[in-house]
Design an enzyme around this catalytic site. Structure first.
Site, PDB file in Angstrom:
ATOM      1  N   SER A 184       0.832  -1.205   0.000  1.00 13.91           N
ATOM      2  CA  SER A 184       0.000   0.000   0.000  1.00 13.91           C
ATOM      3  C   SER A 184       0.864   1.251   0.000  1.00 13.91           C
ATOM      4  CB  SER A 184      -0.918   0.005   1.219  1.00 13.91           C
ATOM      5  OG  SER A 184      -1.775  -1.115   1.201  1.00 13.91           O
ATOM      6  N   SER A 187      -0.076   0.056 -14.742  1.00 11.96           N
ATOM      7  CA  SER A 187      -1.470   0.209 -15.125  1.00 11.96           C
ATOM      8  C   SER A 187      -1.969  -1.045 -15.834  1.00 11.96           C
ATOM      9  CB  SER A 187      -1.657   1.417 -16.045  1.00 11.96           C
ATOM     10  OG  SER A 187      -3.015   1.541 -16.426  1.00 11.96           O
ATOM     11  N   GLY A 188      -3.215  -1.374 -15.578  1.00  6.60           N
ATOM     12  CA  GLY A 188      -3.822  -2.511 -16.251  1.00  6.60           C
ATOM     13  C   GLY A 188      -4.627  -3.397 -15.334  1.00  6.60           C
ATOM     14  N   LYS A 213       2.048   7.986 -14.160  1.00  8.45           N
ATOM     15  CA  LYS A 213       0.920   7.110 -13.820  1.00  8.45           C
ATOM     16  C   LYS A 213      -0.211   7.912 -13.175  1.00  8.45           C
ATOM     17  CE  LYS A 213      -1.348   3.268 -12.879  1.00  8.45           C
ATOM     18  NZ  LYS A 213      -2.219   3.535 -11.756  1.00  8.45           N
ATOM     19  N   HIS A 222      -1.991   9.772 -15.859  1.00  8.97           N
ATOM     20  CA  HIS A 222      -2.707   8.729 -16.604  1.00  8.97           C
ATOM     21  C   HIS A 222      -4.043   8.434 -15.927  1.00  8.97           C
ATOM     22  CE1 HIS A 222      -3.920   4.470 -16.495  1.00  8.97           C
ATOM     23  NE2 HIS A 222      -3.515   4.360 -17.748  1.00  8.97           N
ATOM     24  N   ASN A 223      -4.031   8.301 -14.602  1.00 10.81           N
ATOM     25  CA  ASN A 223      -5.272   8.010 -13.884  1.00 10.81           C
ATOM     26  C   ASN A 223      -6.239   9.188 -13.945  1.00 10.81           C
ATOM     27  OD1 ASN A 223      -3.904   5.673 -13.233  1.00 10.81           O
ATOM     28  ND2 ASN A 223      -4.500   5.697 -11.094  1.00 10.81           N
ATOM     29  N   GLU A 272      -7.827   8.940 -17.171  1.00  2.38           N
ATOM     30  CA  GLU A 272      -8.782   7.817 -17.074  1.00  2.38           C
ATOM     31  C   GLU A 272     -10.094   8.263 -16.427  1.00  2.38           C
ATOM     32  OE1 GLU A 272      -8.908   4.160 -14.024  1.00  2.38           O
ATOM     33  OE2 GLU A 272      -7.144   4.163 -15.332  1.00  2.38           O
ATOM     34  N   TYR A 273     -10.006   9.030 -15.346  1.00  2.00           N
ATOM     35  CA  TYR A 273     -11.217   9.562 -14.707  1.00  2.00           C
ATOM     36  C   TYR A 273     -12.042  10.365 -15.707  1.00  2.00           C
ATOM     37  CZ  TYR A 273     -10.045   8.744  -9.705  1.00  2.00           C
ATOM     38  OH  TYR A 273      -9.789   8.200  -8.480  1.00  2.00           O
ATOM     39  N   LYS A 311      -9.795   6.359  -5.525  1.00  2.00           N
ATOM     40  CA  LYS A 311      -8.691   6.020  -4.626  1.00  2.00           C
ATOM     41  C   LYS A 311      -7.675   7.138  -4.467  1.00  2.00           C
ATOM     42  CE  LYS A 311      -8.912   0.994  -4.967  1.00  2.00           C
ATOM     43  NZ  LYS A 311      -8.166  -0.256  -5.250  1.00  2.00           N
ATOM     44  N   ARG A 330      -8.526  43.246  -9.653  1.00  4.09           N
ATOM     45  CA  ARG A 330      -7.451  42.956  -8.706  1.00  4.09           C
ATOM     46  C   ARG A 330      -6.636  44.210  -8.412  1.00  4.09           C
ATOM     47  NH1 ARG A 330      -3.492  39.923 -10.288  1.00  4.09           N
ATOM     48  NH2 ARG A 330      -3.044  38.945  -8.261  1.00  4.09           N
TER      49      ARG A 330
END
Length: 480
Positions: A74, A127-128, A181, A184-185, A188-189, A259, A445
């Site tokens: 983990s 990944s996979g 990675k 990449h996630n 993917e989302y 996650k 501003r």
């Protein structure tokens, strides 16, 4: 004979990676902190090339020098704890690989700390899922390039293969493998949310039955949308729940989990100042989905548009949604690769974006045919500022932007939330606008905080005397 590699951690992913290595001719030592998982592994997956150990020291001593240990534990404190337990048993030049979903900041820290001890650390994005781990994942290793050369024969052999090439290559220094990675996630989302929105539109607005939507996605997987996620979506929509006889997707509660890696990608985009809006909206969409009880209550209280009652031209809208989905997908990947480019420049990693796209073609969740076009774009122009400007994607977006507009407008008109499709359209329009409304924000501003602004006709930073009574407000150059 000593083992060529050790795998520490025998959960599903670690077990399958160990079996993958053994199936490819490696002699593998395996160890788990708790002996029950080791017992389960031995009973289920006995293999002539795998030796199981119940004590850490014999596990380490069984490995050829330089020792190569692949951690599948983990993310977080567990990785640090395992490394600390290994260090007294290792020699200089040994190699520790972390294949978990670790935060790249932690990987950077571990890389530097272990380098001082003479130990090589390689962060490996994997990944996979469990199938990929067993049959060929996409691998994203980073660290010392010389250390990578020593483990490359194993990693490249167990990786997915596309057109005779492994979906594994050296990414860069430090924790850049885990960074790649992570993003990449995030992509993917975004990809998953875009698909969900396209499906909802077809089912709820166009009025297709769930089996009909399965057929649509199956046909789309034979088009430019061909990808792993489109393929599995067609399969999911084809499944029936044995207990109720309903389509399986109808009996699944609409609360999406996550996650953390998508959230990390969005946080990192904010840190870098990169507009990764689509992946960020996909994370927020999952958060909103978790408010199931609130949404059930709100449905009976909050007003929306009345049903129009119009009959939808199914063939027309199927084509519109297909093109809108591909357009959204292009924008999501453009943002993700823009984040890679900015991170590479910020952290001095020299990421090869064309090679990264090729890694994603096999083994990983987002594998898709159009990744070849992404790789080609960066091979042809290594300084490409954004994928939207590459010839292939420029032609596609110019043709499909009208379909994306039509779908988003029809969705809004019908009260269907389309957070990622609408975000893709907003990004596209924002990116193609030479003049935005940010000049007013800069004026605001400067008015309340004297933060200064740049002018379109002079160099430097200026501050306007907003509270002076003159009809024409003057500005003065300030030193910053």
């Amino acid at each position: 004979m000593k083992n060529s590699i050790g795998v520490y951690g025998l959960g599903v992913m670690g077990s399958n990676l160990a079996r993958n290595m053994a199936n490819h001719g490696e002699n593998v030592a395996v160890y788990n902190y708790t002996p029950d998982l080791t017992d389960q592994f031995v009973s289920r997956h006995a293999h002539s090339r795998i030796e199981a150990y119940y004590e850490l020291e014999p596990f380490v001593r069984s490995l050829k020098s330089p020792r190569k240990i692949f951690l599948m534990v983990s993310a977080g404190a567990a990785v640090d704890s395992v490394i600390e337990s290994l260090l007294p048993l290792l020699d200089q030049g040994d190699i520790i690989m972390d294949g978990g979903n670790s935060d790249f900041h932690d990987s950077n820290r571990r890389y530097r700390a272990l380098k001082e001890r003479g130990i090589h650390f390689i962060s490996v994005g994997v990944s996979g899922g469990e199938e990929g781990a067993l049959n060929g994942p996409a691998l994203m290793p980073s660290g010392d390039q010389e250390a990578y050369r020593q483990v490359a024969p194993i990693l490249e052999k167990i990786a997915a293969q596309v057109d005779g090439k492994p979906c594994c290559t050296y990414i860069g220094p430090e924790g850049s493998g885990h960074y790649v990675k992570m993003v990449h996630n995030g992509i993917e989302y975004a990809d998953m949310q875009l698909i969900a929105e396209a499906w909802q539109f077809l089912h709820q607005i166009v009025g297709l039955s769930i089996p009909e939507t399965a057929g649509v996605f199956k046909s789309w997987n034979e088009s430019e949308l061909k990808s792993n996620l489109i393929e599995i979506t067609a399969e999911i929509l084809s499944k029936t729940d044995q207990e109720t006889g309903k389509p399986m997707v109808e009996v699944i509660l609409d609360k999406a989990g996550q996650k953390g890696t998508g959230k990390w990608s969005s946080q990192e985009a904010l840190n870098l100042g990169v507009p990764s809006t689509i992946m960020t909206e996909s994370v927020f969409a999952r958060f909103l989905s978790s408010l199931k009880e609130d949404r059930v209550q709100a449905e009976s209280l909050l007003e929306g548009p009345s049903p129009s009652g119009e009959e939808m031209d199914k063939d027309y809208w199927i084509k519109q949604v297909k093109e809108a989905l591909f357009m959204g997908k292009i924008c999501a990947y453009a943002q993700g690769f823009q984040q890679y480019k900015t991170a590479s420049e910020q952290y001095g990693w020299s990421l090869q974006l064309g090679d990264i796209a090729l890694i994603f073609r096999g083994g990983c969740i987002i594998r898709a045919d159009f990744l070849n076009h992404i790789s080609d774009a960066y091979q042809e122009n290594k300084d490409l500022s954004n994928l939207l400007l590459a010839p292939y994607f420029l032609e596609k977006t110019n043709r499909y932007q009208a379909s994306l507009r039509n779908v988003v407008m029809k969705g809004f008109e019908s009260g269907l939330p389309l957070p990622c499709l609408s975000s893709a359209l907003a990004f596209y329009d924002g990116y193609r606008s030479a003049r935005s409304g940010a000049n007013l924000i800069q004026a605001q501003r400067d008015y309340f905080g004297a933060h200064g602004f740049e002018r379109i006709d002079q160099q430097g930073t200026f501050h306007a005397r907003w509270l002076e009574p003159e009809t024409v407000t003057t500005s003065v150059k300030v030193n910053k």
